[in-house]
Design an enzyme around this catalytic site. Sequence first.
Site: not given
Length: 568
Positions: A167, A171, A188, A206, A212, A216, A228, A246
């Site tokens: 990562d 984030d 991501d 966007d 996000n 889209i 968006e 679990s």
Amino acid sequence: MYVLSPFCFVLTFGLISTSHLEFMTFGTNGGTNCAVCTVVLGLAEQLSVIHNETVVKGLERICYFLPDPYQAACKDFTDFIAADIIKVFSRDDTVDTACHKLSFCFTEPYSEMCHIFPIRPKQRLQLETMQRHRPHRIGANICDIPGIKRICTWINDIFSKHDPAIDLDGDFHSVYQTLRGTSWRGKDCDDERKAFHPGAKPINGDKSVDSNCNGIYGVNPATGRDYEEELCGTSQPRGVAVLGDSIGAHFHLPREWFNATEMSLKVFEPLPFILENELDWPEFSSTTAFMNNTEKFHDVLHGPIDSMYMRMFDRNHCNHRDYQNIAVNGARASSMADTIQFSLKRNVTDDQPMIVFYALVGNDVCNGHHDTFNHMTTAEEMKNKSISTLNFLTKVLPKGSHVFFVGLADGAVLYKALSDRVHPIGSLRNDVTYSNFYDYFNCLEISPCLGWMNTNATIRDLTTKRAMELSEALKEVVTSHQSSFSNFKLYYVENPIDQVLNEWTKQGGEAWELLEPVDGFHSNQHGQALTAKAVWENLEKLYPDVLGPVNPNNSKIKSLFGNQGGYL
Ligand SMILES: *[C@@H]1O[C@H](CO)[C@@H](O)[C@H](O)[C@H]1NC(C)=O
Ligand SMILES: *[C@@H]1O[C@H](CO)[C@@H](O)[C@H](O)[C@H]1NC(C)=O
Ligand SMILES: *[C@@H]1O[C@H](CO)[C@@H](O)[C@H](O)[C@H]1NC(C)=O
Ligand SMILES: *[C@@H]1O[C@H](CO)[C@@H](O)[C@H](O)[C@H]1NC(C)=O
Ligand SMILES: *[C@@H]1O[C@H](CO)[C@@H](O)[C@H](O)[C@H]1NC(C)=O
Ligand SMILES: *[C@@H]1O[C@H](CO)[C@@H](O)[C@H](O)[C@H]1NC(C)=O
Ligand SMILES: *[C@@H]1O[C@H](CO)[C@@H](O)[C@H](O)[C@H]1NC(C)=O
């Protein structure tokens, strides 16, 4: 042999706290080492009968089934142990007595000899006498054996960390699948920008890039408006997450790994993937399943797939990829509040609201200790720890979120459903029932849940009583904190698993059909899917606001953006 370490985790998930995991070194009478020896040799012995060969050859056959690096480790182990096996495994031995002679198992003073396969009384007596008069040696730790050590360390590492390993932007969303990656949380779409992640409010509409990760973006040339805004703007997008154990993570050990008549190269193919996901299957779980069973898993995972997330996506395609599975094997109220919850990532101002299920289904009353009741969570502690979690959630959840406390399940059903049935490890001769399996684990003190997986009805009933007290404690927290949080609404719901099993049996089904055959403790794929359906239908009926409106633009989104970038 590597087959076996996974097996240990079955045993461990009830006991371990999340911060440390010493999976090879607990229990009595040899504990997990004994169980590993018995299961591996048990399978090798059954293979040797099926193929008319020696037990050592049976062991080599198991190694051959495994992918690398497990195959190499398994061969090293076999080389190391072969001479001893040949020496100790006489015609009169069962696997249990052989593992005692190999010193992986022993019998503590004042203890009964633990065994999973049937054993002749005379032999038991001999062994017990022999062992009582000899200080038990070594306490051989299987993880110290050549070839195995490396893999134990690696696995230990995976099983003690629950944040995404890969990562780059921190984030908590990854582009890698396992190691708490996309199997667990939406992929991501830009792993170098922290503000870009599933569940974010779109940055600058966007207009040119997808911030996000819902696939889209862009501007509608006909209207000049951002897609968006046009397709999602008033749709009230929201994510879904589980803070769980679990069951939430969907723990599943393939039956085919433990049934000597079903073992094959094919069923072990996905072993590395499965281990990197901690033996869990979040991508097929009741809260966060996001895809159909792929070819890759057809041989080791069976049943329909359904989830809260899939239904949230069907309802509003703007929710694409907005799921987080924050569930850890063995989690209970204390480990949740002390560590696990902090892995839930949401930005109170910049992200969309979220539906969060706090679902600790049984570990608070489950452990393997002989004095099991002294190790259960008390009602007071349950309140204290669940309130800590709420205090954390109020810091991270955006306004308009919803939090559900889910009551504990009644695990007494496990014994009723399974006790007389044959466990996969006894497949060749039908000589191991779940009762035998429970007794054996309890004898070694490595059961994930001694209270419920117990042949003693009094102990099972008392465990259920405590579980009900803990559910009651959660209910009281919900009542007393009803108006304490301005960013989310708080609800209590009964555990859906009880409802699912009731409905299933009322329709003529058998409870065991919804349970995991290897561990005899979890709901299986079919149970997970039915749980999703039950939870969804309950919410639709009782709290429809939680789910948000149906987006009238879904088909437009599909025609413009296809699969919205998919999931993997
Ligand atoms: C098993 O193998 C032995 C020799 O390895 C052979 O004598 C025997 O006939 C075999 N048994 C069966 C049932 O094939
Ligand atoms: C999964 O498969 C079923 C049956 O093939 C299909 O109806 C469903 O749309 C699929 N779901 C997804 C998310 O691909
Ligand atoms: C939430 O996002 C804002 C703006 O990007 C940032 O300043 C803030 O530190 C974030 N909050 C947390 C808790 O990360
Ligand atoms: C839980 O108990 C600890 C120790 O008694 C206390 O410090 C803490 O404030 C309590 N937390 C809550 C949320 O009640
Ligand atoms: C083991 O596998 C065989 C062959 O597929 C199957 O018939 C049997 O039911 C399995 N045993 C158990 C206990 O699952
Ligand atoms: C069952 O457990 C209870 C409580 O520990 C104990 O008093 C009782 O003797 C046990 N019964 C049997 C048959 O072992
Ligand atoms: C999109 O949905 C909104 C309601 O959320 C609706 O008013 C609008 O007409 C829809 N737009 C399109 C292009 O279908």
